[in-house]
Motif scaffolding. Structure first.
Motif, PDB file in Angstrom:
ATOM      1  N   LEU A  18       0.810  -1.221   0.000  1.00  0.00           N
ATOM      2  CA  LEU A  18       0.000   0.000   0.000  1.00  0.00           C
ATOM      3  C   LEU A  18       0.845   1.273   0.000  1.00  0.00           C
ATOM      4  N   GLY A  19       2.078   1.149   0.487  1.00  0.00           N
ATOM      5  CA  GLY A  19       2.929   2.325   0.640  1.00  0.00           C
ATOM      6  C   GLY A  19       3.066   3.183  -0.604  1.00  0.00           C
ATOM      7  N   PRO A  20       3.378   2.588  -1.765  1.00  0.00           N
ATOM      8  CA  PRO A  20       3.517   3.401  -2.972  1.00  0.00           C
ATOM      9  C   PRO A  20       2.220   4.106  -3.374  1.00  0.00           C
ATOM     10  N   ARG A  21       1.095   3.681  -2.814  1.00  0.00           N
ATOM     11  CA  ARG A  21      -0.205   4.251  -3.187  1.00  0.00           C
ATOM     12  C   ARG A  21      -0.714   5.280  -2.184  1.00  0.00           C
ATOM     13  N   ILE A  22      -0.491   5.016  -0.877  1.00  0.00           N
ATOM     14  CA  ILE A  22      -1.037   5.941   0.130  1.00  0.00           C
ATOM     15  C   ILE A  22       0.026   6.502   1.061  1.00  0.00           C
ATOM     16  N   GLY A  23       1.275   6.115   0.868  1.00  0.00           N
ATOM     17  CA  GLY A  23       2.339   6.691   1.667  1.00  0.00           C
ATOM     18  C   GLY A  23       2.549   6.004   3.009  1.00  0.00           C
ATOM     19  N   ALA A  24       3.175   6.754   3.932  1.00  0.00           N
ATOM     20  CA  ALA A  24       3.635   6.191   5.196  1.00  0.00           C
ATOM     21  C   ALA A  24       2.503   5.763   6.124  1.00  0.00           C
ATOM     22  N   LYS A  25       1.289   6.261   5.894  1.00  0.00           N
ATOM     23  CA  LYS A  25       0.174   5.823   6.745  1.00  0.00           C
ATOM     24  C   LYS A  25      -0.071   4.318   6.619  1.00  0.00           C
ATOM     25  N   SER A  26       0.418   3.744   5.538  1.00  0.00           N
ATOM     26  CA  SER A  26       0.277   2.298   5.344  1.00  0.00           C
ATOM     27  C   SER A  26       1.004   1.517   6.440  1.00  0.00           C
ATOM     28  N   LEU A  27       2.069   2.093   6.984  1.00  0.00           N
ATOM     29  CA  LEU A  27       2.833   1.421   8.032  1.00  0.00           C
ATOM     30  C   LEU A  27       1.973   1.209   9.270  1.00  0.00           C
ATOM     31  N   ILE A 132      11.570 -14.804  19.996  1.00  0.00           N
ATOM     32  CA  ILE A 132      12.186 -13.474  19.887  1.00  0.00           C
ATOM     33  C   ILE A 132      13.515 -13.663  19.172  1.00  0.00           C
ATOM     34  N   ASP A 133      13.670 -13.053  18.030  1.00  0.00           N
ATOM     35  CA  ASP A 133      14.923 -13.142  17.283  1.00  0.00           C
ATOM     36  C   ASP A 133      15.292 -11.745  16.810  1.00  0.00           C
ATOM     37  N   PRO A 134      16.297 -11.125  17.425  1.00  0.00           N
ATOM     38  CA  PRO A 134      16.627  -9.730  17.097  1.00  0.00           C
ATOM     39  C   PRO A 134      17.056  -9.514  15.655  1.00  0.00           C
ATOM     40  N   VAL A 135      17.700 -10.492  15.037  1.00  0.00           N
ATOM     41  CA  VAL A 135      18.129 -10.315  13.642  1.00  0.00           C
ATOM     42  C   VAL A 135      16.913 -10.139  12.742  1.00  0.00           C
ATOM     43  N   TYR A 136      15.957 -11.033  12.884  1.00  0.00           N
ATOM     44  CA  TYR A 136      14.750 -10.959  12.058  1.00  0.00           C
ATOM     45  C   TYR A 136      13.988  -9.656  12.311  1.00  0.00           C
ATOM     46  N   THR A 137      13.820  -9.318  13.569  1.00  0.00           N
ATOM     47  CA  THR A 137      13.057  -8.116  13.915  1.00  0.00           C
ATOM     48  C   THR A 137      13.753  -6.852  13.419  1.00  0.00           C
ATOM     49  N   LEU A 138      15.068  -6.785  13.588  1.00  0.00           N
ATOM     50  CA  LEU A 138      15.802  -5.577  13.187  1.00  0.00           C
ATOM     51  C   LEU A 138      15.809  -5.389  11.671  1.00  0.00           C
ATOM     52  N   LEU A 139      15.826  -6.477  10.914  1.00  0.00           N
ATOM     53  CA  LEU A 139      15.734  -6.346   9.456  1.00  0.00           C
ATOM     54  C   LEU A 139      14.419  -5.666   9.066  1.00  0.00           C
ATOM     55  N   LEU A 140      13.324  -6.119   9.666  1.00  0.00           N
ATOM     56  CA  LEU A 140      12.019  -5.525   9.382  1.00  0.00           C
ATOM     57  C   LEU A 140      11.944  -4.089   9.876  1.00  0.00           C
ATOM     58  N   LEU A 141      12.439  -3.876  11.080  1.00  0.00           N
ATOM     59  CA  LEU A 141      12.373  -2.536  11.674  1.00  0.00           C
ATOM     60  C   LEU A 141      13.167  -1.530  10.857  1.00  0.00           C
ATOM     61  N   ALA A 142      14.317  -1.953  10.353  1.00  0.00           N
ATOM     62  CA  ALA A 142      15.139  -1.049   9.547  1.00  0.00           C
ATOM     63  C   ALA A 142      14.397  -0.606   8.293  1.00  0.00           C
ATOM     64  N   GLY A 143      13.700  -1.532   7.657  1.00  0.00           N
ATOM     65  CA  GLY A 143      12.933  -1.180   6.463  1.00  0.00           C
ATOM     66  C   GLY A 143      11.783  -0.247   6.770  1.00  0.00           C
ATOM     67  N   PHE A 148       9.589   5.340   6.882  1.00  0.00           N
ATOM     68  CA  PHE A 148       8.963   6.422   7.648  1.00  0.00           C
ATOM     69  C   PHE A 148       9.767   7.720   7.523  1.00  0.00           C
ATOM     70  N   PHE A 149      11.066   7.646   7.718  1.00  0.00           N
ATOM     71  CA  PHE A 149      11.876   8.861   7.715  1.00  0.00           C
ATOM     72  C   PHE A 149      12.134   9.389   6.300  1.00  0.00           C
ATOM     73  N   ALA A 150      11.961   8.534   5.290  1.00  0.00           N
ATOM     74  CA  ALA A 150      12.151   8.976   3.903  1.00  0.00           C
ATOM     75  C   ALA A 150      10.828   9.272   3.223  1.00  0.00           C
ATOM     76  N   ARG A 151       9.755   9.373   4.025  1.00  0.00           N
ATOM     77  CA  ARG A 151       8.407   9.504   3.442  1.00  0.00           C
ATOM     78  C   ARG A 151       8.236  10.762   2.609  1.00  0.00           C
ATOM     79  N   LYS A 152       9.038  11.802   2.848  1.00  0.00           N
ATOM     80  CA  LYS A 152       8.893  13.051   2.100  1.00  0.00           C
ATOM     81  C   LYS A 152       9.893  13.171   0.962  1.00  0.00           C
ATOM     82  N   THR A 153      10.699  12.127   0.769  1.00  0.00           N
ATOM     83  CA  THR A 153      11.662  12.143  -0.324  1.00  0.00           C
ATOM     84  C   THR A 153      11.032  11.532  -1.571  1.00  0.00           C
ATOM     85  N   SER A 154      11.705  11.669  -2.683  1.00  0.00           N
ATOM     86  CA  SER A 154      11.147  11.168  -3.939  1.00  0.00           C
ATOM     87  C   SER A 154      11.028   9.647  -3.946  1.00  0.00           C
ATOM     88  N   GLY A 155      12.017   8.968  -3.361  1.00  0.00           N
ATOM     89  CA  GLY A 155      11.960   7.506  -3.338  1.00  0.00           C
ATOM     90  C   GLY A 155      11.029   6.959  -2.290  1.00  0.00           C
TER      91      GLY A 155
END
Length: 343
Positions: A18-27, A132-143, A148-155
């Motif tokens: 949904l992100g490419p269609r409605i933006g960061a609210k999809s998160l 609980i697996d920090p590697v798996y969670t951190l991969l998702l969290l990083a994305g 979220f922080f790049a929501r106002k950029t072109s990409g």
């Protein structure tokens, strides 16, 4: 899995679709939808065993989730009208976010009743990742954070989120394959001959695995590292009590726990009290899911409301991180131990 992981998984999936269609609210939409199945944990069911064994039941059924997807999507469309413009993608996102919650839970030790209410046996589980697996969670969290922080950029961070979602899925695939490798090694080990085998990752990683085996009267457990060619080591074998002693009628909740564990349980009688223990989580002799449910009266065991036994960490359990360090750096020299004591 833990709630944080389920939230960021839902957010990542929704962000990718949904992100490419409605933006960061999809998160936020994806994260909230992904937490809905776990609301069943707030439903009191009368006793400690039922509260445990009915979790991941109806709300985690992919049949129920599929039926409720249109309702949830319609509500989202009313609250956030911009999503209704993309109603087909909204429906697909809600459905995928719900069922991936259940499918991820099915990759942990206790599994998921994903086909409820069909009588499909114990919760479906193929342990590939610890709860609980920090590697798996951190991969998702990083994305998710990148988006979220790049929501106002072109990409908009969409591509990074999609790549890290794919990377997290690859991590699960490695764990899935690891289960098969460890199971093969355990099946070849003489200690586990003629036993049903259960394998699972140890806490917070997919490199070190725990192997458990049961027969009618024995329980054995040990550790296997995916690094190197070591077999099952640090093995402990002990007696197992398959049936409740001196009890005419075993409570239905206790029989349900037998079913829930897929047979990986033991009974124990001590100080005139009878308990049942789930042998899948924990290191001998410390298992976190043990319940006292009967007390001696006139030579028989009489049922009482089940109570969870407070966990007392002993040397074997408290050494888990030390064992992990040893096993991840080479084959252990610890010889097999055997004890006649029951759990």
């Amino acid at each position: 899995m833990d709630s944080v992981t389920q939230f960021v998984l839902g957010a990542s999936i929704s962000g990718a679709l949904l992100g490419p269609r409605i933006g960061a609210k999809s998160l936020l939409i994806g994260g909230l939808v992904a937490t809905l199945p776990d609301l069943d944990s707030f439903i009191p069911l009368g006793n400690a065993i039922d509260d445990m064994t009915h979790h991941r039941g109806f709300s985690h059924s992919i049949l129920v989730q599929t039926a409720f997807t249109p309702v949830i999507a319609f509500i989202i469309g009313k609250i956030a009208p911009s999503t209704w413009i993309h109603k087909k993608m909204l429906f697909f996102t809600v459905w995928l976010t719900l069922i991936t919650h259940s499918l991820l839970d099915s990759l942990t030790t206790y599994g998921t009743q994903i086909l409820w209410p069909l009588n499909a046996g114990p919760p479906i589980a193929h342990p590939s990742i610890f709860i609980i697996d920090p590697v798996y969670t951190l991969l998702l969290l990083a994305g998710v954070l990148t988006m979220f922080f790049a929501r106002k950029t072109s990409g908009g961070g969409f591509r990074v989120n999609q790549i890290l979602l794919a990377a997290s899925s690859a991590y699960l695939a490695i764990g899935f394959a690891g289960n098969a490798v460890v199971a093969s090694r355990a099946a070849a080990d003489p200690v586990f001959q003629n036993m049903r085998i259960h394998v699972q990752p140890t806490p917070f990683n997919i490199l070190l695995w725990q192997v458990s085996g049961i027969s009618d009267d024995r329980f054995s457990t040990g550790l296997v590292s995916l690094i190197g060619n070591c077999g099952v080591e640090n093995v402990i074998s002990t007696s197992r009590q398959k049936s409740a002693t001196r009890m005419l009628n075993v409570p239905a909740s206790v029989k349900r726990l037998e079913w829930f564990t897929d047979g990986f349980y033991t009974y124990a009688e001590q100080d005139g009290k009878l308990s049942i223990t789930d042998l899948r989580i924990g290191l001998y002799p410390s298992f976190p899911f043990s319940f006292e449910f009967a007390q001696e009266k006139n030579g028989l065991m009489v049922a009482k409301p089940p109570e969870k036994i407070a966990l007392s960490y002993q040397d074997r359990a408290s050494d888990i991180f030390g064992l992990m360090g040893d096993k991840l750096t080479g084959c252990s020299t610890v010889i097999e131990k055997d004890t006649a004591d029951g759990n």
